[in-house]
Design an enzyme around this catalytic site. Sequence first.
Site, mmCIF file in Angstrom:
data_model
loop_
_atom_site.group_PDB
_atom_site.id
_atom_site.type_symbol
_atom_site.label_atom_id
_atom_site.label_comp_id
_atom_site.label_asym_id
_atom_site.label_seq_id
_atom_site.Cartn_x
_atom_site.Cartn_y
_atom_site.Cartn_z
ATOM 1 N N SER A 58 0.861 -1.189 0.000
ATOM 2 C CA SER A 58 0.000 0.000 0.000
ATOM 3 C C SER A 58 0.891 1.230 0.000
ATOM 4 C CB SER A 58 -0.894 0.021 1.232
ATOM 5 O OG SER A 58 -1.466 1.309 1.423
ATOM 6 N N TYR A 106 -1.777 -0.792 9.908
ATOM 7 C CA TYR A 106 -1.902 -0.934 8.457
ATOM 8 C C TYR A 106 -0.592 -0.542 7.773
ATOM 9 C CZ TYR A 106 -3.763 -0.603 3.739
ATOM 10 O OH TYR A 106 -3.971 -0.782 2.397
ATOM 11 N N LYS A 134 1.943 -3.277 5.924
ATOM 12 C CA LYS A 134 2.182 -3.115 4.494
ATOM 13 C C LYS A 134 3.638 -2.782 4.185
ATOM 14 C CE LYS A 134 -1.829 -4.084 2.775
ATOM 15 N NZ LYS A 134 -1.994 -5.222 1.846
#
Length: 274
Positions: free
Chosen positions: A157, A185, A189
């Site tokens: 991401s 997150y 990632k």
Amino acid sequence: MSENYFEKFSLKGKKAIVTGGAGILGRHFCKGLADAGADVAVVDINIEEAKKIAEVLAEETNNKVKAFYCDLTDEKSVEQMVKDVIEEFGEINILHNNAAGKSSDLNAFFEKFEEYSLEQWKEIMSTNLDGMFLVAKYVGKQMKKQAKGGSIIQTSSIYGVLGPDNRIYEGSYYLDRQINTPAIYSASKAGVVGLTKYLATYWAKDGIRVNAITPGGVESGQNETFKRNYGNRIPLGRMAKADEMVGALIYLASDASSYVTGHNIRIDGGLSAW
């Protein structure tokens, strides 16, 4: 010059796995690989949705497209999924290690960093990174047995390589819920990129190429405030559409990228060029 360079992008005869194949991006990735000629295993914990997608794609492309259940947090489930795909397809030439976790508690998922629970951190990490490790482990083992290499593509991401601009979240909602980008997150990632580079050098001798794609923000239910705020941070002036992620995947899966490994393609509308 007899070589047809366009044919290098063909995946005809290749066998591919897409984890998270029933997701917002996953279904586009499955279609892209099938359109390019591959037989596709649509892997997801939501097996009913995966079956629907597989049925439609099989009819549209005349390729073999099958749905397979897998819980990426369970090693036995991952091992069994790979065995089932091999039994159905005979081999695995392409892995798109794409699945990412959804929280069982959105209040906990979007909590402030200072209040974030270790349990929530572990829950997301178990899919976003641990699950990616497990799938790469069992598919890579199979690719080595085949003795003709393969291509592994892993989805990271933009927030795995850049920190979020928290100003864009003021007044921003996703599916009627105020949102942010939690640290778990970004951390998970970022780990995908690190794992990609490690495996690229580790399996290079076996002819297995390992690359990553890094999507920027994709339209998928955000409110107009968020889309405007995000678009103002992007040189191209807008969020991405889901189908704009697919071209990079086909390139990395195909022989057109035969000398590319350990790379991370950022599909971010120019955000990381500022």
